[in-house]
Design an enzyme around this catalytic site. Sequence first.
Site, PDB file in Angstrom:
ATOM      1  N   LYS A  52       1.025  -0.759   0.262  1.00 21.36           N
ATOM      2  CA  LYS A  52      -0.695  -0.065  -0.041  1.00 21.36           C
ATOM      3  C   LYS A  52       0.714   1.361  -0.414  1.00 21.36           C
ATOM      4  CE  LYS A  52      -3.453  -1.951   2.416  1.00 21.36           C
ATOM      5  NZ  LYS A  52      -4.483  -2.195   3.921  1.00 21.36           N
ATOM      6  N   GLN A  96      -4.405  -2.951   9.976  1.00 28.59           N
ATOM      7  CA  GLN A  96      -4.257  -3.410   9.983  1.00 28.59           C
ATOM      8  C   GLN A  96      -4.964  -4.857  10.291  1.00 28.59           C
ATOM      9  OE1 GLN A  96      -3.294  -3.454   5.797  1.00 28.59           O
ATOM     10  NE2 GLN A  96      -3.717  -5.779   6.262  1.00 28.59           N
ATOM     11  N   ASP A 119     -11.528   2.374   5.415  1.00 28.71           N
ATOM     12  CA  ASP A 119     -11.937   1.215   5.288  1.00 28.71           C
ATOM     13  C   ASP A 119     -13.738   1.329   4.814  1.00 28.71           C
ATOM     14  OD1 ASP A 119      -9.327  -0.216   4.488  1.00 28.71           O
ATOM     15  OD2 ASP A 119      -9.411  -1.045   6.359  1.00 28.71           O
TER      16      ASP A 119
END
Length: 283
Positions: A52, A96, A119
Amino acid sequence: MAEILDGKALANTLSEEIKEKVKAMSSNGIKPHFCVINIGDDPASKVYVRAKKRRAEKLGINQEIFQLPAETTEQEALALIQKLNNDPQINGVMVQLPVPNHINSDHLIEAINPEKDVDALTAANVGRLWQGTHFVKPATACGIIDLLDHYQIPLDGKRAVIIGRSNIVGKPLAALLLEKNATVTLAHSHTKNLTELTKQADILVAAVGKAKLVTADMVKEGAVVIDVGINRIDGHLVGDVDFDNVKKRASYITPVPGGVGPLTVESLMQQVVALTRRQNGKS
Protein backbone atom coordinates in the site's frame (compact mmCIF):
# COMPACT_ATOMS: atom_id res chain seq x y z
CA MET A 1 -15.36 -19.11 -23.87
CA ALA A 2 -15.50 -16.30 -21.32
CA GLU A 3 -13.98 -12.87 -21.84
CA ILE A 4 -11.38 -12.08 -19.18
CA LEU A 5 -12.18 -9.17 -16.86
CA ASP A 6 -8.73 -7.60 -16.63
CA GLY A 7 -8.52 -5.96 -13.22
CA LYS A 8 -4.86 -5.14 -13.61
CA ALA A 9 -5.47 -3.08 -16.74
CA LEU A 10 -8.36 -1.22 -15.11
CA ALA A 11 -6.23 -0.59 -12.00
CA ASN A 12 -3.63 1.09 -14.22
CA THR A 13 -6.32 3.29 -15.77
CA LEU A 14 -7.70 4.25 -12.35
CA SER A 15 -4.16 4.95 -11.18
CA GLU A 16 -3.73 7.64 -13.83
CA GLU A 17 -7.07 9.20 -12.85
CA ILE A 18 -6.09 9.24 -9.17
CA LYS A 19 -2.70 10.79 -10.01
CA GLU A 20 -4.44 13.63 -11.83
CA LYS A 21 -6.79 14.28 -8.89
CA VAL A 22 -3.87 14.26 -6.44
CA LYS A 23 -1.90 16.58 -8.69
CA ALA A 24 -4.84 19.01 -8.89
CA MET A 25 -5.21 18.99 -5.09
CA SER A 26 -1.47 19.47 -4.61
CA SER A 27 -1.56 22.57 -6.80
CA ASN A 28 -4.00 23.98 -4.23
CA GLY A 29 -1.75 23.08 -1.32
CA ILE A 30 -3.64 19.89 -0.39
CA LYS A 31 -1.81 16.56 -0.17
CA PRO A 32 -3.74 13.42 0.82
CA HIS A 33 -2.26 11.89 3.95
CA PHE A 34 -3.42 8.65 5.50
CA CYS A 35 -2.14 6.41 8.26
CA VAL A 36 -2.04 2.63 8.61
CA ILE A 37 -1.76 1.12 12.09
CA ASN A 38 -0.22 -2.37 12.06
CA ILE A 39 0.08 -4.18 15.38
CA GLY A 40 2.32 -7.22 15.74
CA ASP A 41 4.44 -9.32 13.43
CA ASP A 42 1.98 -10.98 11.05
CA PRO A 43 4.12 -11.50 7.89
CA ALA A 44 1.23 -11.12 5.44
CA SER A 45 0.12 -7.87 7.08
CA LYS A 46 3.59 -6.40 6.75
CA VAL A 47 3.63 -7.31 3.05
CA TYR A 48 0.20 -5.71 2.49
CA VAL A 49 1.18 -2.55 4.36
CA ARG A 50 4.39 -2.13 2.35
CA ALA A 51 2.51 -2.71 -0.92
CA LYS A 52 0.00 0.00 0.00
CA LYS A 53 2.80 2.41 0.86
CA ARG A 54 4.59 1.83 -2.46
CA ARG A 55 1.33 2.40 -4.34
CA ALA A 56 0.52 5.53 -2.38
CA GLU A 57 3.94 7.01 -3.09
CA LYS A 58 3.55 6.42 -6.83
CA LEU A 59 0.25 8.30 -6.73
CA GLY A 60 1.61 11.23 -4.75
CA ILE A 61 -0.27 10.24 -1.59
CA ASN A 62 1.49 10.42 1.75
CA GLN A 63 1.05 7.17 3.68
CA GLU A 64 2.41 6.87 7.20
CA ILE A 65 2.84 3.44 8.83
CA PHE A 66 2.58 3.04 12.58
CA GLN A 67 4.19 -0.34 13.24
CA LEU A 68 3.35 -1.22 16.84
CA PRO A 69 4.79 -4.16 18.82
CA ALA A 70 2.61 -7.21 19.46
CA GLU A 71 2.46 -6.40 23.18
CA THR A 72 0.78 -3.03 22.51
CA THR A 73 -2.29 -2.70 24.72
CA GLU A 74 -5.74 -1.90 23.41
CA GLN A 75 -5.70 1.39 25.32
CA GLU A 76 -2.40 2.38 23.70
CA ALA A 77 -3.79 1.64 20.24
CA LEU A 78 -6.98 3.57 21.01
CA ALA A 79 -4.91 6.54 22.19
CA LEU A 80 -3.02 6.56 18.88
CA ILE A 81 -6.27 6.45 16.90
CA GLN A 82 -7.62 9.38 18.92
CA LYS A 83 -4.44 11.35 18.25
CA LEU A 84 -4.78 10.74 14.49
CA ASN A 85 -8.50 11.61 14.61
CA ASN A 86 -7.61 14.97 16.15
CA ASP A 87 -4.84 15.81 13.68
CA PRO A 88 -6.28 18.02 10.90
CA GLN A 89 -3.38 17.04 8.60
CA ILE A 90 -4.46 13.38 8.60
CA ASN A 91 -7.19 12.55 6.07
CA GLY A 92 -7.54 8.81 6.55
CA VAL A 93 -6.93 6.16 9.21
CA MET A 94 -7.08 2.38 8.96
CA VAL A 95 -6.16 -0.58 11.16
CA GLN A 96 -4.48 -3.47 9.36
CA LEU A 97 -6.19 -6.72 10.31
CA PRO A 98 -5.69 -9.10 12.02
CA VAL A 99 -4.60 -7.64 15.37
CA PRO A 100 -3.20 -9.66 18.30
CA ASN A 101 -5.76 -11.72 20.24
CA HIS A 102 -5.68 -9.54 23.35
CA ILE A 103 -7.03 -6.59 21.33
CA ASN A 104 -10.64 -6.30 20.17
CA SER A 105 -10.44 -5.12 16.56
CA ASP A 106 -14.05 -3.90 16.67
CA HIS A 107 -13.12 -1.46 19.43
CA LEU A 108 -10.28 -0.04 17.34
CA ILE A 109 -12.36 0.28 14.17
CA GLU A 110 -15.24 1.93 15.99
CA ALA A 111 -12.82 4.47 17.51
CA ILE A 112 -11.90 5.80 14.05
CA ASN A 113 -13.59 9.05 13.08
CA PRO A 114 -16.08 8.06 10.31
CA GLU A 115 -14.85 11.05 8.29
CA LYS A 116 -11.39 9.42 8.23
CA ASP A 117 -12.53 5.81 7.94
CA VAL A 118 -10.70 4.65 4.81
CA ASP A 119 -12.00 1.07 5.06
CA ALA A 120 -15.64 2.18 5.61
CA LEU A 121 -15.95 -0.29 8.49
CA THR A 122 -17.27 1.95 11.27
CA ALA A 123 -20.92 1.40 12.18
CA ALA A 124 -21.75 4.90 10.93
CA ASN A 125 -20.29 4.24 7.48
CA VAL A 126 -21.79 0.75 7.26
CA GLY A 127 -25.16 2.35 7.96
CA ARG A 128 -24.60 4.99 5.30
CA LEU A 129 -23.66 2.26 2.83
CA TRP A 130 -27.01 0.47 3.32
CA GLN A 131 -28.91 3.77 3.28
CA GLY A 132 -27.26 4.73 -0.02
CA THR A 133 -25.85 7.95 1.50
CA HIS A 134 -22.20 6.84 1.68
CA PHE A 135 -19.18 9.03 0.97
CA VAL A 136 -16.66 6.19 1.34
CA LYS A 137 -16.86 2.54 0.22
CA PRO A 138 -15.00 -0.66 1.17
CA ALA A 139 -12.19 -1.06 -1.32
CA THR A 140 -12.73 -4.59 -2.66
CA ALA A 141 -16.48 -4.15 -3.14
CA CYS A 142 -15.89 -0.79 -4.82
CA GLY A 143 -13.30 -2.35 -7.14
CA ILE A 144 -15.72 -5.07 -8.22
CA ILE A 145 -18.40 -2.51 -9.10
CA ASP A 146 -15.82 -0.43 -11.00
CA LEU A 147 -14.83 -3.55 -12.96
CA LEU A 148 -18.43 -4.39 -13.90
CA ASP A 149 -19.08 -0.76 -14.90
CA HIS A 150 -15.89 -0.62 -16.96
CA TYR A 151 -16.95 -3.63 -19.03
CA GLN A 152 -20.49 -2.20 -19.30
CA ILE A 153 -22.03 -5.30 -17.76
CA PRO A 154 -25.68 -4.49 -17.00
CA LEU A 155 -26.79 -5.03 -13.40
CA ASP A 156 -30.30 -3.57 -13.44
CA GLY A 157 -32.76 -6.41 -12.75
CA LYS A 158 -30.03 -9.06 -12.83
CA ARG A 159 -29.82 -11.82 -10.23
CA ALA A 160 -26.58 -11.66 -8.23
CA VAL A 161 -25.45 -14.39 -5.88
CA ILE A 162 -22.55 -13.70 -3.52
CA ILE A 163 -20.91 -16.64 -1.76
CA GLY A 164 -19.48 -15.20 1.45
CA ARG A 165 -20.99 -12.73 3.92
CA SER A 166 -17.90 -11.01 5.32
CA ASN A 167 -18.02 -7.40 6.46
CA ILE A 168 -15.15 -6.61 4.08
CA VAL A 169 -16.54 -8.07 0.82
CA GLY A 170 -19.85 -9.91 0.86
CA LYS A 171 -22.08 -7.55 2.82
CA PRO A 172 -20.83 -4.25 1.34
CA LEU A 173 -20.90 -5.69 -2.19
CA ALA A 174 -24.52 -6.72 -1.63
CA ALA A 175 -25.36 -3.12 -0.71
CA LEU A 176 -23.58 -1.69 -3.77
CA LEU A 177 -25.25 -4.21 -6.10
CA LEU A 178 -28.65 -3.29 -4.66
CA GLU A 179 -27.86 0.34 -5.52
CA LYS A 180 -27.46 -0.85 -9.10
CA ASN A 181 -30.93 -2.48 -8.93
CA ALA A 182 -29.65 -6.05 -8.92
CA THR A 183 -31.58 -8.71 -7.00
CA VAL A 184 -29.08 -9.99 -4.46
CA THR A 185 -28.71 -13.27 -2.55
CA LEU A 186 -25.99 -13.68 0.09
CA ALA A 187 -24.98 -17.31 0.50
CA HIS A 188 -22.72 -18.64 3.28
CA SER A 189 -21.56 -21.75 5.11
CA HIS A 190 -25.07 -22.51 6.41
CA THR A 191 -26.78 -22.11 3.02
CA LYS A 192 -28.68 -25.20 1.89
CA ASN A 193 -28.59 -26.36 -1.75
CA LEU A 194 -25.93 -23.84 -2.78
CA THR A 195 -25.74 -25.13 -6.36
CA GLU A 196 -29.46 -24.49 -6.90
CA LEU A 197 -28.87 -20.85 -6.01
CA THR A 198 -25.67 -20.33 -7.98
CA LYS A 199 -27.16 -21.84 -11.16
CA GLN A 200 -29.74 -19.03 -11.15
CA ALA A 201 -27.13 -16.27 -10.91
CA ASP A 202 -26.49 -13.83 -13.74
CA ILE A 203 -23.66 -12.43 -11.61
CA LEU A 204 -21.84 -14.95 -9.40
CA VAL A 205 -19.29 -13.74 -6.84
CA ALA A 206 -17.11 -16.15 -4.85
CA ALA A 207 -15.49 -14.65 -1.75
CA VAL A 208 -14.86 -17.33 0.85
CA GLY A 209 -11.19 -18.31 0.56
CA LYS A 210 -11.79 -21.92 -0.41
CA ALA A 211 -9.83 -23.05 -3.46
CA LYS A 212 -11.89 -24.05 -6.51
CA LEU A 213 -15.14 -24.10 -4.53
CA VAL A 214 -17.14 -23.00 -7.58
CA THR A 215 -17.18 -25.68 -10.26
CA ALA A 216 -18.61 -25.58 -13.77
CA ASP A 217 -21.79 -27.44 -12.81
CA MET A 218 -22.62 -24.62 -10.36
CA VAL A 219 -22.57 -21.90 -13.03
CA LYS A 220 -25.37 -20.79 -15.32
CA GLU A 221 -24.47 -20.65 -19.01
CA GLY A 222 -23.40 -17.09 -19.83
CA ALA A 223 -23.04 -15.92 -16.21
CA VAL A 224 -20.54 -13.27 -15.13
CA VAL A 225 -18.18 -14.83 -12.57
CA ILE A 226 -16.18 -12.71 -10.12
CA ASP A 227 -13.50 -14.55 -8.12
CA VAL A 228 -12.37 -12.72 -4.97
CA GLY A 229 -10.60 -15.71 -3.42
CA ILE A 230 -6.84 -15.88 -2.93
CA ASN A 231 -5.53 -19.33 -2.04
CA ARG A 232 -2.02 -20.72 -2.30
CA ILE A 233 -1.66 -24.27 -3.62
CA ASP A 234 1.75 -25.78 -4.42
CA GLY A 235 3.29 -22.32 -4.52
CA HIS A 236 0.68 -20.95 -6.93
CA LEU A 237 -2.15 -18.52 -6.32
CA VAL A 238 -5.61 -19.81 -7.20
CA GLY A 239 -9.06 -18.43 -6.60
CA ASP A 240 -12.33 -19.78 -5.26
CA VAL A 241 -13.39 -20.67 -8.81
CA ASP A 242 -12.26 -23.60 -10.94
CA PHE A 243 -11.13 -21.15 -13.59
CA ASP A 244 -10.18 -23.51 -16.43
CA ASN A 245 -13.56 -25.26 -16.46
CA VAL A 246 -15.85 -22.41 -15.43
CA LYS A 247 -14.52 -20.11 -18.17
CA LYS A 248 -16.08 -22.49 -20.72
CA ARG A 249 -19.56 -21.68 -19.37
CA ALA A 250 -19.26 -18.04 -18.28
CA SER A 251 -19.55 -14.96 -20.48
CA TYR A 252 -17.04 -13.00 -18.35
CA ILE A 253 -14.66 -14.15 -15.63
CA THR A 254 -11.93 -12.66 -13.44
CA PRO A 255 -8.57 -14.43 -13.26
CA VAL A 256 -6.53 -15.00 -10.09
CA PRO A 257 -4.16 -13.28 -9.91
CA GLY A 258 -4.85 -10.19 -12.03
CA GLY A 259 -8.59 -9.81 -11.46
CA VAL A 260 -10.05 -8.25 -8.33
CA GLY A 261 -6.77 -8.10 -6.39
CA PRO A 262 -5.10 -5.15 -8.21
CA LEU A 263 -8.30 -3.14 -7.90
CA THR A 264 -8.46 -3.42 -4.12
CA VAL A 265 -5.37 -1.31 -3.43
CA GLU A 266 -6.32 1.16 -6.18
CA SER A 267 -9.82 1.48 -4.74
CA LEU A 268 -8.36 2.09 -1.29
CA MET A 269 -6.42 5.02 -2.73
CA GLN A 270 -9.65 6.29 -4.32
CA GLN A 271 -11.22 6.37 -0.85
CA VAL A 272 -8.27 8.34 0.56
CA VAL A 273 -8.70 10.91 -2.19
CA ALA A 274 -12.48 11.05 -1.68
CA LEU A 275 -12.08 11.65 2.07
CA THR A 276 -9.41 14.31 1.48
CA ARG A 277 -11.64 16.16 -0.97
CA ARG A 278 -14.59 15.94 1.41
CA GLN A 279 -12.56 17.32 4.32
CA ASN A 280 -11.49 20.22 2.14
CA GLY A 281 -14.99 21.13 1.02
CA LYS A 282 -14.85 19.49 -2.40
CA SER A 283 -17.38 16.99 -3.72
